[in-house]
Design a protein around this motif. Structure first.
Motif, PDB file in Angstrom:
ATOM      1  N   ALA A 117       0.868  -1.076   0.022  1.00 16.29           N
ATOM      2  CA  ALA A 117       0.031   0.025   0.024  1.00 16.29           C
ATOM      3  C   ALA A 117       0.981   1.362  -0.106  1.00 16.29           C
ATOM      4  N   VAL A 118       1.903   1.049   0.586  1.00 19.82           N
ATOM      5  CA  VAL A 118       2.894   2.369   0.770  1.00 19.82           C
ATOM      6  C   VAL A 118       3.464   2.753  -0.626  1.00 19.82           C
ATOM      7  N   HIS A 119       3.802   1.766  -1.237  1.00 22.47           N
ATOM      8  CA  HIS A 119       4.529   1.959  -2.710  1.00 22.47           C
ATOM      9  C   HIS A 119       3.423   2.031  -3.895  1.00 22.47           C
ATOM     10  N   ALA A 120       2.406   1.443  -3.878  1.00 26.19           N
ATOM     11  CA  ALA A 120       1.471   1.421  -4.714  1.00 26.19           C
ATOM     12  C   ALA A 120       0.187   2.314  -4.567  1.00 26.19           C
ATOM     13  N   GLY A 121       0.080   2.916  -3.253  1.00 26.99           N
ATOM     14  CA  GLY A 121      -0.960   3.585  -3.125  1.00 26.99           C
ATOM     15  C   GLY A 121      -2.527   2.965  -3.169  1.00 26.99           C
ATOM     16  N   ILE A 122      -2.355   1.759  -2.988  1.00 31.85           N
ATOM     17  CA  ILE A 122      -3.783   1.089  -2.923  1.00 31.85           C
ATOM     18  C   ILE A 122      -3.588   0.016  -1.692  1.00 31.85           C
ATOM     19  N   PRO A 123      -4.587   0.358  -0.979  1.00 33.66           N
ATOM     20  CA  PRO A 123      -4.810  -0.538   0.311  1.00 33.66           C
ATOM     21  C   PRO A 123      -5.552  -1.781   0.142  1.00 33.66           C
ATOM     22  N   ASN A 124      -5.605  -2.769   1.215  1.00 30.98           N
ATOM     23  CA  ASN A 124      -6.487  -3.999   1.159  1.00 30.98           C
ATOM     24  C   ASN A 124      -6.651  -4.608  -0.112  1.00 30.98           C
ATOM     25  N   VAL A 125      -5.334  -4.993  -0.858  1.00 30.88           N
ATOM     26  CA  VAL A 125      -5.165  -5.580  -2.368  1.00 30.88           C
ATOM     27  C   VAL A 125      -5.540  -7.066  -2.198  1.00 30.88           C
ATOM     28  N   VAL A 126      -5.473  -7.601  -1.374  1.00 33.56           N
ATOM     29  CA  VAL A 126      -5.590  -9.227  -1.409  1.00 33.56           C
ATOM     30  C   VAL A 126      -7.075  -9.407  -1.616  1.00 33.56           C
ATOM     31  N   GLY A 127      -7.198 -10.241  -2.700  1.00 31.54           N
ATOM     32  CA  GLY A 127      -8.732 -10.655  -2.952  1.00 31.54           C
ATOM     33  C   GLY A 127      -9.019  -9.765  -4.214  1.00 31.54           C
ATOM     34  N   HIS A 187       1.501   6.846  -8.989  1.00 31.13           N
ATOM     35  CA  HIS A 187       3.008   6.140  -8.623  1.00 31.13           C
ATOM     36  C   HIS A 187       3.783   5.476  -9.875  1.00 31.13           C
ATOM     37  N   TYR A 188       5.044   6.026  -9.830  1.00 30.50           N
ATOM     38  CA  TYR A 188       5.829   5.431 -10.825  1.00 30.50           C
ATOM     39  C   TYR A 188       6.632   4.289  -9.911  1.00 30.50           C
ATOM     40  N   LEU A 189       6.546   3.108 -10.725  1.00 32.04           N
ATOM     41  CA  LEU A 189       7.038   1.973  -9.935  1.00 32.04           C
ATOM     42  C   LEU A 189       8.259   1.291 -10.705  1.00 32.04           C
ATOM     43  N   GLU A 190       9.040   0.900  -9.990  1.00 32.63           N
ATOM     44  CA  GLU A 190      10.194   0.032 -10.443  1.00 32.63           C
ATOM     45  C   GLU A 190       9.926  -1.463 -10.056  1.00 32.63           C
ATOM     46  N   VAL A 191       9.924  -2.373 -10.853  1.00 32.98           N
ATOM     47  CA  VAL A 191       9.303  -3.597 -10.838  1.00 32.98           C
ATOM     48  C   VAL A 191      10.292  -4.756 -11.113  1.00 32.98           C
ATOM     49  N   SER A 192      10.450  -5.695 -10.150  1.00 35.16           N
ATOM     50  CA  SER A 192      11.117  -7.056 -10.760  1.00 35.16           C
ATOM     51  C   SER A 192      10.080  -8.104 -10.510  1.00 35.16           C
ATOM     52  N   SER A 193       9.996  -8.923 -11.605  1.00 36.43           N
ATOM     53  CA  SER A 193       8.986 -10.236 -11.446  1.00 36.43           C
ATOM     54  C   SER A 193       9.648 -11.574 -11.829  1.00 36.43           C
ATOM     55  N   PHE A 194       9.164 -12.423 -10.894  1.00 34.81           N
ATOM     56  CA  PHE A 194       9.558 -13.925 -11.361  1.00 34.81           C
ATOM     57  C   PHE A 194       8.557 -14.764 -11.237  1.00 34.81           C
ATOM     58  N   ARG A 195       8.501 -15.837 -12.015  1.00 32.23           N
ATOM     59  CA  ARG A 195       7.412 -16.964 -12.024  1.00 32.23           C
ATOM     60  C   ARG A 195       7.729 -17.928 -10.652  1.00 32.23           C
ATOM     61  N   LYS A 236       9.214  -0.910  -5.734  1.00 39.95           N
ATOM     62  CA  LYS A 236       9.027   0.376  -5.014  1.00 39.95           C
ATOM     63  C   LYS A 236       8.814   1.642  -5.889  1.00 39.95           C
ATOM     64  N   ASP A 237       8.549   2.261  -4.963  1.00 37.74           N
ATOM     65  CA  ASP A 237       7.991   3.730  -5.480  1.00 37.74           C
ATOM     66  C   ASP A 237       9.332   4.508  -5.899  1.00 37.74           C
ATOM     67  N   VAL A 238       9.426   4.983  -7.238  1.00 37.07           N
ATOM     68  CA  VAL A 238      10.456   5.788  -7.656  1.00 37.07           C
ATOM     69  C   VAL A 238      10.041   6.987  -8.463  1.00 37.07           C
ATOM     70  N   THR A 239       8.841   7.489  -7.834  1.00 36.70           N
ATOM     71  CA  THR A 239       8.395   8.482  -8.627  1.00 36.70           C
ATOM     72  C   THR A 239       9.374   9.886  -8.490  1.00 36.70           C
ATOM     73  N   ASP A 240       9.845  10.081  -7.367  1.00 34.04           N
ATOM     74  CA  ASP A 240      10.861  11.115  -6.920  1.00 34.04           C
ATOM     75  C   ASP A 240      12.004  11.110  -7.965  1.00 34.04           C
ATOM     76  N   ARG A 241      12.640  10.020  -8.170  1.00 29.34           N
ATOM     77  CA  ARG A 241      13.632   9.785  -8.965  1.00 29.34           C
ATOM     78  C   ARG A 241      13.214  10.005 -10.778  1.00 29.34           C
ATOM     79  N   LYS A 242      11.897   9.474 -10.855  1.00 31.91           N
ATOM     80  CA  LYS A 242      11.631   9.711 -12.434  1.00 31.91           C
ATOM     81  C   LYS A 242      11.306  11.036 -12.554  1.00 31.91           C
ATOM     82  N   ARG A 243      10.687  11.870 -11.818  1.00 35.91           N
ATOM     83  CA  ARG A 243      10.649  13.308 -12.032  1.00 35.91           C
ATOM     84  C   ARG A 243      11.689  13.998 -11.915  1.00 35.91           C
ATOM     85  N   ALA A 244      12.760  13.555 -11.174  1.00 36.95           N
ATOM     86  CA  ALA A 244      14.116  14.106 -11.527  1.00 36.95           C
ATOM     87  C   ALA A 244      14.993  13.816 -12.517  1.00 36.95           C
ATOM     88  N   GLU A 245      14.831  12.582 -13.195  1.00 29.30           N
ATOM     89  CA  GLU A 245      15.320  12.227 -14.440  1.00 29.30           C
ATOM     90  C   GLU A 245      14.630  13.372 -15.811  1.00 29.30           C
TER      91      GLU A 245
END
Length: 672
Positions: free
Chosen positions: A51-61, A100-108, A122-131
């Protein structure tokens, strides 16, 4: 080898790491939706940091399309590729719904049949704005540098407040700009603080090896490339950390390259968390494997102990009745022991089929003809309360398969179908031609091409989807103890895979089940010589034929020698390969070599046979083996005059095989 971790401990360790990590983490599970197969997914696990990084609470389900319907296709495409290929990915993407701008890694998450993917972000919104801001500055930087190259406030309003480490260098690796976070971090790990106008070469003049690392990292950026890399930097006497760095060339207003810049941040802790998560998952998988091994050995011990009790008990009762002189009762104990032995042999064959170690003799086979001969046996086996029908496809291709093992597999499926229809029902055996394209074949873990399919469908109770993925596991059964070994479907699966095919299952509760075996097509016609049943051979009257019997098990040698000796054959015994060759050198007029494949003392049965054939080229060889040691038998390549008989075998089968092999020898030579 990593020490095993108790399952309860590993799960607790995994849960603690999951709940406490700073990165957002979730597990998603794909399902078929209105938009097509695997077109949506549901969040089945998520840590508090989600919820902290994506801005969406109670996502399970929650499902993806309920949460962000306008963005669903893009996220399904990202994670669907991970599920399909098994290749981990890293990417950055904006979650438009929350900004929110997210930096994501994913695996099966293995196995792929679970349809689950793990996501770390993780949330990288600040970094993307600076870039973005820095890229805007890039177009006008040359003019600003020309008028204020020494001004330390050049990028202060743009990058000073970001957590990213920002370095801007000219073509001579001289600092044009550096934010406070980057300067402090450079000083911490390298021991000197960079300032505008400093050259990296001067700052690290005393550490040529560290300077070489930095030059190598920046080289492609100065060559005009954009790229991302993760590497370790720092003076070992101070600190060494892992950094993720985004490099880009720096150009002036007319497009000429005047330097390069880098955005970086410390990912040491994140990598350590990923390693801890990986170790915890490995420990959990190991615990699950041990649980499966326990289930396997427990089921095997249960069934074999029952059979051994019947065999050993029969022998004891034979001894007791013989001592009492009551020989009339001996015959029923002989039948009981033989029946238990046959069931034990069937159990080992099922185990070997599951492990893909049974001896197969694939030949071009017309399956429709096989079914016409098999359906009567199926009907007798399932009983009068169940109707059996066949649907034979017209123009069915010829399959490359071991016909006997295919019959066993179909019979197993029909018995399972019968057990699922307590009050009666209908079994349908259907054949068809199937052509699998590349995508479909990949989804089914098969090779693209043409297959002959055999489907067995029942109208029974069906199988709950929660256990559907486990039905091919060895010893997994829903039947009460004593009413099934749990090896039927695993045998079918092992047979199909060893035949270079596949098995697929579809079931609906209350509606029934369909199991389909895919077998590779034989491109050609059936060998008519194989289609003609061999004529019954006349019984040979031995006239001194010699048989050399090689086996390290004395009981096997005793039984084979006595059975053949009763018929008049001259039998010689050897317990290992070396002894056998010595006997053969002294008595080369041996007509038949019967040898186990696995022998002690360095020489296996195939090596003994090859050496003996050097002395006598037309020597007949019968291999007797507990299972198909394909490597020893040259991956199934048996030369003319060689045959394989799988243990345990009946004495009658042994005698028939010996007589046929020696009969062929006499027929080919015109008699002795």
């Amino acid at each position: 080898m990593m020490p095993s971790v108790p399952q309860s401990d590993s799960e607790a360790y995994y849960r603690t790491l999951f709940e406490s990590m700073d990165q957002g983490f979730c597990v998603i599970e794909f399902f078929d939706g209105p938009h097509g197969p695997l077109s949506d997914y549901i969040h089945i696990e998520a840590n508090p940091a989600y919820a902290v990084h994506a801005g969406i609470p109670n996502v399970v389900g929650q499902t993806l399309r309920d949460m962000v319907p306008n963005e669903a296709d893009a996220w399904v495409a990202r994670y669907g590729a991970v599920l399909a290929t098994g290749q981990p990915i890293r990417f950055e993407q904006e979650l438009v719904a929350t900004g929110h701008y997210l930096e994501v890694s994913s695996f099966r998450i293995e196995p792929a049949s679970r349809r689950q993917v793990a996501v770390l972000f993780k949330d990288v919104t600040d970094r993307k704005r600076a870039e973005r801001a820095l890229m805007d500055v890039n177009e006008t930087l040359e003019a600003r540098v020309a008028t204020a190259v020494a001004d330390r406030q050049l990028l202060a309003g743009i990058v000073e407040n970001t957590h990213a480490f920002v370095h801007v260098l000219d073509m001579e690796m001289r600092y044009l700009a550096v934010n406070s976070a980057a300067a402090a971090e450079f000083e911490r790990v390298f021991g000197s603080r960079p300032r505008i106008g400093d050259k990296i070469g001067d700052l690290l003049a005393a550490h040529p090896e560290l300077l070489a690392d930095l030059r190598k990292a920046w080289a492609k950026a100065f060559a005009g490339e954009d790229y991302v890399m993760i590497d370790e930097y720092g003076d070992p006497s101070l600190d060494r950390r892992y950094y993720e760095q985004h490099f880009s060339p720096l150009r002036n207003a007319v497009g000429e390259q005047i330097g390069a810049y880098q955005f970086g941040y410390d990912v040491t802790d994140r990598l350590a968390e990923q390693d801890r998560l990986r170790i915890a998952e490995e420990a959990l998988r190991q615990a699950q494997k041990m649980e499966a091994v326990g289930q396997l050995t427990g089921g095997l011990a249960h069934d074999f102990n029952n059979l051994l009790a019947g065999i050993s008990g029969s022998f004891e009762m034979i001894g007791i009745r013989a001592a009492q002189g009551r020989t009339a009762d001996v015959e029923k104990y002989i039948h009981a022991g033989q029946g238990a032995a046959r069931r034990a042999a069937a159990l080992t064959h099922r185990l070997l089929a599951f492990a893909r170690r049974q001896t197969l003799s694939p030949k071009p086979t017309i399956i429709n003809k096989l079914l016409s001969e098999l359906v009567e046996l199926v009907q007798r086996t399932v009983g009068p309360g169940i109707a059996v029908e066949t649907i034979a496809a017209g123009g069915l291709w010829t399959a490359q398969v071991d016909a006997n093992q295919l019959e066993n597999a179909i019979l197993n499926l029909c018995i399972n179908a019968r057990d699922a229809m307590v009050g009666g029902g209908r079994i349908t055996i259907e054949t068809s031609n199937r052509w699998l394209d590349e995508r479909t074949a990949r989804e089914r873990n098969m090779v693209q091409g043409q297959y002959v399919a055999v489907s067995v469908t029942d109208t029974g109770s069906g199988i709950d989807k929660s256990i559907l993925d486990r039905v091919f596991d060895p010893f997994f059964t829903t039947k009460p103890i004593g009413q099934g070994t749990g090896l039927g479907l695993s045998m079918v699966y092992g047979f199909a895979r060893q035949s270079h095919g596949q098995v697929r299952i579809y079931s609906e509760l209350g509606q029934g089940t369909t199991v389909t075996i895919y077998l590779p097509r034989h491109h050609g016609t059936q060998d008519e010589r194989e289609a003609v049943a061999p004529a019954r051979l006349p019984r040979i009257h031995p006239s001194g034929e010699s048989v050399l019997i090689v086996d390290d098990e004395p009981t096997v040698r005793l039984l084979v020698a006595d059975a053949l000796g009763d018929l008049g054959y001259h039998c010689i015994e050897a317990e290992d390969g070396a002894s056998a060759l010595k006997i053969f050198e002294g008595e080369p007029e041996i007509d038949l070599l019967i040898t186990d494949v696995g022998l002690p003392g360095g020489l296996n049965g195939r090596q003994v046979a090859d050496a003996a054939r050097v002395l006598k080229r037309d020597l007949r060889v019968l291999f007797i083996t507990g299972y198909a040691e394909n490597a020893v038998l040259n991956h199934g390549h048996i030369e003319p005059g060689m045959e394989v008989l799988t243990k345990p075998f009946s004495i009658d089968d042994l005698i028939r095989r010996v007589e046929r092999m020696l009969h062929e020898t006499k027929a080919g030579s015109g008699g002795k």
